[in-house]
Design an enzyme around this catalytic site. Structure first.
Site, PDB file in Angstrom:
ATOM      1  CE1 TYR A 144      -2.479   3.131   2.592  1.00 47.93           C
ATOM      2  CE2 TYR A 144      -3.702   2.313   0.932  1.00 47.93           C
ATOM      3  CZ  TYR A 144      -3.551   3.471   1.843  1.00 47.93           C
ATOM      4  OH  TYR A 144      -4.387   4.437   1.987  1.00 47.93           O
ATOM      5  CG  ASP A 239       5.896   3.856   0.452  1.00 46.00           C
ATOM      6  OD1 ASP A 239       4.734   3.669   0.262  1.00 46.00           O
ATOM      7  OD2 ASP A 239       6.139   4.623   1.425  1.00 46.00           O
ATOM      8  CE  LYS A 267       2.503   4.969   7.857  1.00 44.16           C
ATOM      9  NZ  LYS A 267       0.952   5.010   8.392  1.00 44.16           N
TER      10      LYS A 267
HETATM   11  P1  KE4 Z   1      -0.896   8.573   4.415  1.00 46.55           P
HETATM   12  O1  KE4 Z   1      -1.451   9.241   2.977  1.00 46.55           O
HETATM   13  O2  KE4 Z   1      -1.903   7.869   5.025  1.00 46.55           O
HETATM   14  O3  KE4 Z   1      -0.286   9.580   5.353  1.00 46.55           O
HETATM   15  O4  KE4 Z   1       0.392   7.569   4.018  1.00 46.55           O
HETATM   16  C1  KE4 Z   1       0.100   6.749   2.931  1.00 46.55           C
HETATM   17  C2  KE4 Z   1       1.000   5.389   2.998  1.00 46.55           C
HETATM   18  C3  KE4 Z   1       2.034   5.355   2.381  1.00 46.55           C
HETATM   19  N1  KE4 Z   1       3.013   4.437   2.140  1.00 46.55           N
HETATM   20  C4  KE4 Z   1       2.914   3.488   3.339  1.00 46.55           C
HETATM   21  C5  KE4 Z   1       3.894   2.284   3.422  1.00 46.55           C
HETATM   22  C6  KE4 Z   1       1.813   3.479   3.971  1.00 46.55           C
HETATM   23  O5  KE4 Z   1       2.004   2.457   5.249  1.00 46.55           O
HETATM   24  C7  KE4 Z   1       0.968   4.613   4.242  1.00 46.55           C
HETATM   25  C8  KE4 Z   1      -0.253   4.653   5.369  1.00 46.55           C
HETATM   26  N2  KE4 Z   1      -0.389   3.607   6.104  1.00 46.55           N
HETATM   27  C9  KE4 Z   1      -1.719   3.395   6.598  1.00 46.55           C
HETATM   28  C10 KE4 Z   1      -1.535   2.311   7.775  1.00 46.55           C
HETATM   29  N3  KE4 Z   1      -1.100   0.811   7.216  1.00 46.55           N
HETATM   30  C11 KE4 Z   1      -2.389   4.720   7.159  1.00 46.55           C
HETATM   31  C12 KE4 Z   1      -3.447   4.276   8.018  1.00 46.55           C
HETATM   32  C13 KE4 Z   1      -4.707   4.617   7.409  1.00 46.55           C
HETATM   33  O6  KE4 Z   1      -4.898   4.548   6.265  1.00 46.55           O
HETATM   34  O7  KE4 Z   1      -5.694   5.354   8.124  1.00 46.55           O
END
Ligand code: KE4
Length: 430
Positions: A144, A239, A267
């Site tokens: 993801y 990523d 994060k």
């Molecule tokens: P955000 O747009 O949510 O800040 O980041 C996206 C993203 C990109 N790359 C990786 C490896 C990530 O884990 C994420 C976001 N992770 C999720 C949790 N697995 C965010 C939680 C959510 O979607 O509420």
């Protein structure tokens, strides 16, 4: 456990918020029941609006590596807010943040701040396409990278949890530019390079996955990907939104000794405020406006509040002696305790851990090394384990397909209590 106030709050929230949540994975859909509404947090604990306290292993999905309300972060925000929250103009803190990121992650020679991990990955992909003048991107099933259209194909995290790995609304044209490979299967990558010579702009991966649960790449896989991208003039994007400053000070690229061309971050670098970043080779980054033709912008990019929280967090990570050794010691203590529970009970499950991130997979497989192994998990069993944990005051990810995190604020007593609660839960589930 009384959660009446959360139940009432959820009934109110769903009136004007889709699904009652501002991010789908919070909705508890895959574990059942209503999400808990949190009113406060401190250190390793969070408290819901019914005054139930939990030991927190979600950590806001990764950012809270120092624990909640770290005094230095709170103080930095209190001071910064008095000078204004956003100017839409350069500030010294942005330069300090860029310098510190480049110091801590040497592959990054130049970095651009944005407001989320999604913005970071979608911008990095656009940049790689602009730099190579190619269209195609390789991603991995179950990984993801945020909700950018190009990545919502066989995506992990909430998309996988809710059973929509291929999101409606992504056009056929966009989807056709995204090629799918299998994690830890180097041949699936090499086949794509053979099939699409000189057409692949970028390959993006989670260098340790968190969004289908934690999976470590094999040496052959991660080194093979680096070589294949080099041989084909394809931009390798790590990523590290989740792994950055989490699995090591310099992220997964430090752990594995692999140098990507671009890295995306998020994060932890925001210390709990909205921040993302992408950076890498100056030659590539200089294609970005205003230097070059690849456009990307953001009203609140690098805003003072986010920089204050992020900079304070990164400085502590960078300057605290043995921070990562101590953090990993906590994670090892916890995971060894969970493994001991499984062994004592003869309970079939697999724990994957890399640094201070881990996942307990409810599978009868002997190991979990790719997406198809992940798909053997019993998500209903996970849901029962999750709820027994909540009853015992343990707040884990409300999905089998996520990573758990410890923070430096987790005490041995916290971890020991969690290990014992886990044993009781597993015993009930046998
Ligand atoms: P955000 O747009 O949510 O800040 O980041 C996206 C993203 C990109 N790359 C990786 C490896 C990530 O884990 C994420 C976001 N992770 C999720 C949790 N697995 C965010 C939680 C959510 O979607 O509420």
């Amino acid at each position: 456990m009384n959660t009446q106030n959360s139940k009432a709050a959820f009934a109110e929230a769903i009136k004007h918020i889709p699904g009652g949540v501002n991010s789908p994975v919070r909705a508890f859909n895959s574990v059942g029941g209503n999400p808990l509404f949190i009113k406060s947090a401190s250190g390793s604990k969070i408290t819901d609006i019914d005054d139930n306290e939990y030991i927190d292993y979600v950590g806001s999905w990764g950012p809270m590596i120092l624990g909640h309300t770290h005094p230095a972060v709170v103080e930095a925000l209190n001071q910064t807010v008095l000078n204004g929250t956003s100017f839409g103009a350069p500030t010294l803190m942005e330069t300090e943040m860029a310098n510190l990121i480049c110091e801590m992650v040497p592959s990054i020679e130049s970095v651009r701040m944005v407001n989320s991990g999604t913005e970071a990955t979608m911008s990095a992909l656009r940049l790689a396409r602009g730099y190579t003048k190619r269209d195609l991107v390789i991603k991995f099933e179950g990984c993801y990278h945020g909700h950018g259209d190009s990545f919502l194909i066989k995506a992990g995290s909430g998309a996988l949890t809710l059973g929509t790995p291929n999101s409606p609304g992504v056009t056929k044209g966009t989807a056709s530019d995204t090629l799918m490979a299998s994690y830890n299967d180097l041949d699936s990558v090499l086949d794509l390079f053979t099939k699409y010579p000189n057409q692949i702009a970028a390959l993006i991966l989670e260098p340790v996955t968190g969004n289908m649960g934690v999976i470590r790449p094999s040496d052959e896989f991660i080194k093979g990907i680096r070589k294949a991208c080099t041989d084909n003039g394809t931009v390798l994007i790590f990523d590290e939104v989740m792994t950055g400053f989490r699995v090591a000070k310099g992220g997964a690229q430090e752990l594995f000794g692999i140098t990507p061309d671009l890295t995306t971050l998020g994060k932890i670098i925001g210390g709990g405020l909205p921040v993302g970043a992408y950076g890498g080779k100056k030659e590539i980054m200089d294609c970005l406006a205003p230097n070059g033709p690849v456009y990307q912008a953001g009203t609140l990019s690098g805003n003072p509040m986010a920089m204050a929280a992020g900079l304070t967090t990164l400085r502590i990570l960078n300057e605290t002696p043995d921070f990562y050794a101590k953090l990993e010691e906590k994670a090892n203590f916890y995971v060894q305790g969970l493994q001991s529970n499984l062994d004592k009970l003869g309970f079939p499950a697999v724990i994957n851990q890399v640094g201070a991130m881990f996942t307990l997979f409810f599978t009868k497989e002997k190991e979990v090394k790719n997406f198809s192994d992940v798909m053997t998990c019993d998500t209903e069993l996970y849901a029962k384990y999750f709820k027994l944990g909540l009853e015992a005051g343990i707040y884990a990810a409300p999905s089998q397909f996520e990573a758990g995190f410890v923070s430096i604020a987790h005490s041995e007593a916290d971890l020991q209590k969690t290990i014992e609660a886990s044993f009781d839960a597993l015993k009930q589930l046998q």
